[in-house]
Motif scaffolding. Structure first.
Motif, PDB file in Angstrom:
ATOM      1  N   GLY A 198       0.791  -1.225   0.000  1.00  0.00           N
ATOM      2  CA  GLY A 198       0.000   0.000   0.000  1.00  0.00           C
ATOM      3  C   GLY A 198       0.817   1.266   0.000  1.00  0.00           C
ATOM      4  N   ILE A 199       2.107   1.156  -0.239  1.00  0.00           N
ATOM      5  CA  ILE A 199       2.988   2.325  -0.311  1.00  0.00           C
ATOM      6  C   ILE A 199       3.013   2.829  -1.749  1.00  0.00           C
ATOM      7  CG2 ILE A 199       5.375   3.126  -0.067  1.00  0.00           C
ATOM      8  CD1 ILE A 199       5.669   0.964   2.140  1.00  0.00           C
ATOM      9  N   THR A 200       2.834   4.131  -1.923  1.00  0.00           N
ATOM     10  CA  THR A 200       2.849   4.737  -3.256  1.00  0.00           C
ATOM     11  C   THR A 200       4.275   5.119  -3.626  1.00  0.00           C
ATOM     12  OG1 THR A 200       0.614   5.618  -2.967  1.00  0.00           O
ATOM     13  CG2 THR A 200       1.979   6.626  -4.672  1.00  0.00           C
ATOM     14  N   LEU A 201       4.717   4.698  -4.785  1.00  0.00           N
ATOM     15  CA  LEU A 201       6.070   5.006  -5.253  1.00  0.00           C
ATOM     16  C   LEU A 201       6.002   5.914  -6.461  1.00  0.00           C
ATOM     17  CD1 LEU A 201       7.640   1.426  -5.083  1.00  0.00           C
ATOM     18  CD2 LEU A 201       7.604   3.169  -3.304  1.00  0.00           C
ATOM     19  N   ARG A 202       6.763   6.977  -6.418  1.00  0.00           N
ATOM     20  CA  ARG A 202       6.874   7.897  -7.554  1.00  0.00           C
ATOM     21  C   ARG A 202       8.355   8.015  -7.900  1.00  0.00           C
ATOM     22  NH1 ARG A 202       2.278  10.874  -8.766  1.00  0.00           N
ATOM     23  NH2 ARG A 202       0.529  10.630  -7.297  1.00  0.00           N
ATOM     24  N   THR A 203       8.772   7.248  -8.900  1.00  0.00           N
ATOM     25  CA  THR A 203      10.172   7.251  -9.323  1.00  0.00           C
ATOM     26  C   THR A 203      10.321   8.021 -10.626  1.00  0.00           C
ATOM     27  OG1 THR A 203       9.844   5.133 -10.457  1.00  0.00           O
ATOM     28  CG2 THR A 203      10.655   5.039  -8.196  1.00  0.00           C
ATOM     29  N   GLY A 204      11.551   8.453 -10.879  1.00  0.00           N
ATOM     30  CA  GLY A 204      11.816   9.207 -12.097  1.00  0.00           C
ATOM     31  C   GLY A 204      11.237  10.606 -12.082  1.00  0.00           C
ATOM     32  N   ALA A 227      11.593  16.537  -6.976  1.00  0.00           N
ATOM     33  CA  ALA A 227      10.906  17.535  -6.161  1.00  0.00           C
ATOM     34  C   ALA A 227      11.439  18.924  -6.508  1.00  0.00           C
ATOM     35  CB  ALA A 227      11.116  17.243  -4.685  1.00  0.00           C
ATOM     36  N   GLU A 228      10.510  19.864  -6.751  1.00  0.00           N
ATOM     37  CA  GLU A 228      10.931  21.216  -7.114  1.00  0.00           C
ATOM     38  C   GLU A 228      10.703  22.232  -5.997  1.00  0.00           C
ATOM     39  OE1 GLU A 228       9.125  22.477 -10.778  1.00  0.00           O
ATOM     40  OE2 GLU A 228      10.808  21.653 -11.943  1.00  0.00           O
ATOM     41  N   LEU A 259       6.167  18.408  -7.400  1.00  0.00           N
ATOM     42  CA  LEU A 259       7.095  17.670  -8.254  1.00  0.00           C
ATOM     43  C   LEU A 259       7.266  18.358  -9.597  1.00  0.00           C
ATOM     44  CD1 LEU A 259       5.847  14.036  -7.547  1.00  0.00           C
ATOM     45  CD2 LEU A 259       7.419  15.461  -6.218  1.00  0.00           C
ATOM     46  N   ASP A 260       8.286  17.937 -10.349  1.00  0.00           N
ATOM     47  CA  ASP A 260       8.579  18.600 -11.620  1.00  0.00           C
ATOM     48  C   ASP A 260       7.540  18.321 -12.694  1.00  0.00           C
ATOM     49  OD1 ASP A 260       9.213  15.965 -12.058  1.00  0.00           O
ATOM     50  OD2 ASP A 260      11.258  16.324 -12.771  1.00  0.00           O
ATOM     51  N   ASN A 261       6.656  17.347 -12.454  1.00  0.00           N
ATOM     52  CA  ASN A 261       5.579  17.099 -13.411  1.00  0.00           C
ATOM     53  C   ASN A 261       4.289  17.816 -13.029  1.00  0.00           C
ATOM     54  OD1 ASN A 261       4.667  15.631 -11.238  1.00  0.00           O
ATOM     55  ND2 ASN A 261       4.845  13.626 -12.236  1.00  0.00           N
TER      56      ASN A 261
END
Length: 467
Positions: A231-237, A240-241, A256-258
């Motif tokens: 249940g852990i959310t991963l945001r790779t690639g 952080a801005e 984030l940069d997106n």
């Protein structure tokens, strides 16, 4: 100003500094340790010990749930209050009295205060009350000041309240929402620990395209699958801005940069380390403050005449691991006493474990590192779940074991294991690499059945093409 003289002065009383002083005493030298915080350092109070105490309850429950006949006995989750209490016990209640007593018992003096170099073999210690003590080393000064959490260049991050590794391992409460900036060892371990401890939302943000980017790609991928299933959310690639926290006690938002905005109750910054060398008087001996201290294989600091200044442990940047720091410290104590020693293991076989579930254990070179070094290599893999011990460990147990083999010399130069409890497989691989044990000899190191070590046989069979 008090003045005192010793053969060896160690600046920094963490595990590395303690061991450097111990081995100096073992060699008949007098020694003093200078420490401004707690004797025992980062590992004892804010890293190795408390983090593993926080991880262990969830790991034990996960192991039981994998065994069908035991799974029905698991009717609840982690007892958070007991877990935090156990963490406190493993951290000795942040009381360094016993470790200071141990140094006293081996006739090592502890000088409390901030130590700074003031010239050749000279250290000035400023105590909390402002008094100073001048120490002189007849033979050597050892810098063992370690590292601290690095703050990446994210707009606003330095201006708000965030957690670092010390805050997350010493916390008294579990936040409902936790953001983790960094998918390395600390970030991955604490994301899983806090999810087990009851955090409802845990999100990891990692700039690289995978977790544990310094390890084999398959290791990060398998760990990512496990954390996601939990249940852990991963945001790779993503990068952080900007970080925003209008109120010190309010929620924190990471942009984030997106363009994605993530909000949580706490933000753990686990994005690397920096050397604790900013304010230790390096300029008085011709060095530049800040950054890691460059050392040779005898751990002498380069650029300082006379060969009297040494640096051991994380502060020299060779291998930021407690056990490697202790290894270097033992060598330093011998080298200063005149023994012929060299820290060559730092270049050959650095063992490392990420204590998540599954664990990721590795030593030596990765496949890419071996290729970059110009070695003619071959890799062999085997599924740990296909061993008898893996099957006995429970339903759905799997993981990958890989050896990196130098085909010219027919020796192992790297090994990675992913799976439950695989850290205990690591020392066999370390011995094989350090000892340059030929593959034909390893065939006669027979693994006991049914243990996870059976995977060594399967890997050797794969290397020979036995199916």
């Amino acid at each position: 100003m008090d003045r005192q003289e010793y053969d060896v002065i160690v600046i920094g009383g963490g595990s590395t500094g303690e061991n450097a002083a111990w081995y100096a005493r073992h060699n008949g030298l007098t020694a003093a340790v200078v420490e401004s915080e707690l004797i025992g350092g980062e590992c004892s109070y804010w890293a190795c010990m408390p983090s593993k105490a926080l991880l262990r309850p969830g790991e034990a429950l996960a192991a039981a749930r994998r065994v069908p006949a035991a799974a029905t006995a698991v009717t609840g989750g982690v007892d958070v209050e007991q877990a935090l209490s156990t963490r406190d016990a493993f951290s000795s209640g942040w009381d360094d009295g016993p470790q200071a007593d141990w140094l006293a018992n081996i006739d090592v003096d502890v000088v409390r205060g901030r130590g700074r170099l003031t010239g050749e073999r000279a250290v000035e210690v400023t105590a909390a009350d402002g008094t100073t003590t001048a120490l002189t080393a007849r033979m050597a000064v050892v810098v063992a000041t370690g590292t601290a959490a690095a703050i990446p260049p994210v707009d606003g991050l330095r201006d708000i309240a965030v957690w670092d590794n010390r805050d997350v391992t010493a916390a008294k409460q579990v936040p409902r929402r936790l953001l983790v900036l960094g998918g390395g060892v600390v970030g991955s371990e604490m994301a899983q620990a806090y999810r087990w401890l009851g955090a409802e939302e845990v999100t990891v943000v990692e700039q690289a395209d995978r977790l544990l980017s310094q390890e084999e790609p398959f290791a990060g991928a398998e760990l990512a699958d496990a954390l996601t299933a939990q249940g852990i959310t991963l945001r790779t690639g993503v990068r952080a801005e900007r970080a925003v926290r209008p109120s010190p006690d309010g929620p924190v938002t990471l942009v984030l940069d997106n363009g994605t905005e993530l909000t949580a109750d706490e933000l753990l910054v686990a994005a690397g380390r920096r050397a604790n060398t900013d304010d230790i008087g390096l300029e008085t001996v011709g060095l530049t403050a800040g950054g890691y201290l460059d050392v040779d294989d005898q751990l002498r600091v380069r650029g300082v005449e006379g060969g009297w200044l040494y640096a051991a442990g994380d502060v020299n940047g060779r291998a930021l691991l407690t056990h490697q720091g202790k290894y270097q410290a033992r060598l330093v104590g011998d080298i200063i006493a005149g023994h012929d020693r060299a820290a060559w293991a730092d270049h050959v076989a650095v063992p490392r474990v990420t204590f998540t579930d599954p664990q990721v254990a590795a030593v030596g070179r990765t496949e890419q590192q071996a290729r970059d070094a110009g070695l003619d290599i071959r890799t062999v893999r085997y599924d740990l779940g296909s061993t008898a011990a893996g099957a006995l460990a429970g339903k759905g147990v799997h993981g990958t074991a890989q050896l990196v083999i130098d085909t010219t010399r027919r020796v192992v130069v790297g090994a990675t294991f992913v799976g439950p409890g695989v850290g205990e497989l690591l020392h066999a691989a370390t011995i094989a690499i350090v000892g340059q044990v030929p593959l034909d000899t390893l065939w006669h190191a027979v693994p006991a059945f049914p243990t996870l070590s059976e995977v060594w046989l399967r890997l050797l069979e794969a290397e020979r093409g036995v199916s």
